[in-house]
Design an enzyme around this catalytic site. Structure first.
Site, short mmCIF file in Angstrom:
data_model
loop_
_atom_site.label_atom_id
_atom_site.label_comp_id
_atom_site.label_asym_id
_atom_site.label_seq_id
_atom_site.Cartn_x
_atom_site.Cartn_y
_atom_site.Cartn_z
N GLU A 192 0.85 -1.19 0.00
CA GLU A 192 0.00 0.00 0.00
C GLU A 192 0.89 1.23 0.00
O GLU A 192 1.79 1.35 0.83
CB GLU A 192 -0.93 0.05 1.22
CG GLU A 192 -1.86 1.27 1.15
CD GLU A 192 -2.78 1.49 2.35
OE1 GLU A 192 -3.66 2.35 2.26
OE2 GLU A 192 -2.61 0.81 3.38
N ASP B 238 -3.69 11.73 -1.66
CA ASP B 238 -3.85 13.20 -1.67
C ASP B 238 -4.33 13.66 -3.05
O ASP B 238 -3.73 13.27 -4.07
CB ASP B 238 -2.50 13.86 -1.35
CG ASP B 238 -2.00 13.46 0.03
OD1 ASP B 238 -2.85 13.25 0.93
OD2 ASP B 238 -0.78 13.32 0.21
N1 SAH Z 1 -4.45 5.26 3.10
C1 SAH Z 1 -4.83 5.94 4.33
C2 SAH Z 1 -4.28 7.39 4.40
C3 SAH Z 1 -4.72 8.30 3.29
S1 SAH Z 1 -4.02 9.93 3.38
C4 SAH Z 1 -6.33 5.91 4.49
O1 SAH Z 1 -7.02 5.64 3.51
O2 SAH Z 1 -6.81 6.14 5.60
C5 SAH Z 1 -2.72 9.78 2.17
C6 SAH Z 1 -1.38 9.37 2.78
O3 SAH Z 1 -0.46 9.20 1.72
C7 SAH Z 1 -0.75 10.42 3.69
O4 SAH Z 1 -0.44 9.83 4.93
C8 SAH Z 1 0.49 10.89 2.95
O5 SAH Z 1 1.56 11.26 3.81
C9 SAH Z 1 0.82 9.68 2.11
N2 SAH Z 1 1.56 9.97 0.87
C10 SAH Z 1 1.21 10.90 -0.05
N3 SAH Z 1 2.10 10.92 -1.05
C11 SAH Z 1 3.03 9.99 -0.77
C12 SAH Z 1 4.22 9.55 -1.43
N4 SAH Z 1 4.63 10.11 -2.59
N5 SAH Z 1 4.94 8.56 -0.87
C13 SAH Z 1 4.54 8.01 0.30
N6 SAH Z 1 3.44 8.39 0.98
C14 SAH Z 1 2.68 9.37 0.45
#
Ligand code: SAH
Length: 217
Positions: A43, A117
Site C-alpha cells: 500500500e 492526496d
Molecule cells: N491510506 C490511508 C491514508 C490516506 S491519506 C487511508 O485511507 O486512511 C494519504 C497518505 O499518503 C498520507 O499519509 C500521505 O503522507 C501519504 N503519501 C502521499 N504521497 C506519498 C508519497 N509520494 N509517498 C509516500 N506516501 C505518500
C-alpha cells in the site's frame, strides 16, 4: 493527512525493526527478507496503517509492505505493531516517487492506493499517485498480471485517475462510483481510516482496479 510534528517520531522510525531503512539496497531481495516466496502486496500512502494491518492479519500467506513518507504518521502504525506484531508486514518511510529504486521488475504483485492526496491544482497533477508518471513507476515493479487497486471519495481525482489509466495503456478490470452499494466489488472490502470518516459523512466511495499494459514485441 494533517501533519503534526510529533516529537521523537523520526527516532522511533529510525530504530524500528519493522521499518526497512535501506530500501535502495533491496531490489530483488524482498522475498529473502520475508523468508518465503509468498506474493508481495504493497500500500502506498498507508497513513496509520489500519487497512494494511487488517489485511496482513487476514492473509498470512501474503507479504505486505506499507509505504508512508511521514514519520509522524507512520509512528501510529509502529505503535500498533508493537502491541500485535505481524511477521508478514514491513514499512518503508519513503517517497513513492523512488519506488523503482526499491524493487526489481515484477517483485510486487499488487499495489493499493487508498484516499491518496488529491493535489487539486492543475500544476500539481504530476504529484497525484494515479498520474501517468506514477502508473509508469508501478508498471516497472509489477509483473504483467500485477494489479492496482485505488479507492477515493474524491470524484475529480477518480475521473482524473480513469483518464490516466487509459492514457498509460492500463486495462481497467473494475470500476464503481458507489463501492459500499456494489455487492460484487465491495465483497471482502476493508475500510481504511479515511474511508470510514468520509463514508460516515454520506460520501460515496469510488474504486477502480486495473492491470498494467501488455507490452507488444
Ligand atoms: N491510506 C490511508 C491514508 C490516506 S491519506 C487511508 O485511507 O486512511 C494519504 C497518505 O499518503 C498520507 O499519509 C500521505 O503522507 C501519504 N503519501 C502521499 N504521497 C506519498 C508519497 N509520494 N509517498 C509516500 N506516501 C505518500
Amino acid at each position: 493527512m494533517r501533519l503534526k510534528h510529533i516529537k521523537g517520531a523520526e527516532e522511533a522510525v529510525a530504530q524500528s525493526p519493522c521499518v526497512i531503512h535501506n530500501p535502495k539496497e533491496r531490489p530483488g531481495t524482498w522475498h529473502e527478507l520475508f523468508g518465503n516466496q509468498n506474493p508481495i502486496h504493497m500500500e502506498i500512502g498507508m497513513g496509520k496503517g489500519r487497512f494494511l494491518m487488517e489485511l496482513a492479519e487476514q492473509n498470512p500467506q501474503i507479504n505486505y509492505i506499507g509505504v508512508e513518507r511521514y514519520s509522524s504518521v507512520l509512528l501510529r502504525a509502529l505503535q500498533k505493531m508493537e502491541e500485535a506484531p505481524l511477521r508478514n508486514l514491513y514499512f518503508l518511510c519513503e517517497d513513492a516517487a523512488e519506488l523503482e529504486e526499491f524493487f526489481a521488475p515484477g517483485e510486487v504483485e499488487r499495489i493499493y492506493l487508498n484516499f491518496s492526496d488529491p493535489w487539486p491544482k492543475a500544476r500539481h497533477a504530476r504529484r497525484r499517485l494515479t498520474s501517468v508518471n506514477y502508473l509508469n513507476r508501478y508498471k516497472a515493479v509489477l509483473p504483467p498480471q500485477g494489479q492496482l487497486e485505488f479507492k477515493t471519495d474524491n470524484e475529480a481525482l477518480f475521473d482524473f485517475s480513469l483518464e490516466s489509466v487509459e492514457e498509460a495503456g492500463w486495462q481497467l478490470t473494475g470500476c464503481t462510483r458507489d463501492l459500499h452499494h456494489d455487492p460484487a466489488m465491495n465483497e471482502g472490502n476493508i475500510m481504511t481510516e479515511y474511508e470510514e470518516k468520509f463514508s460516515s459523512r454520506g460520501n460515496p466511495i469510488f474504486k477502480l482496479t486495473a492491470v498494467p499494459p501488455r507490452e507488444h514485441c
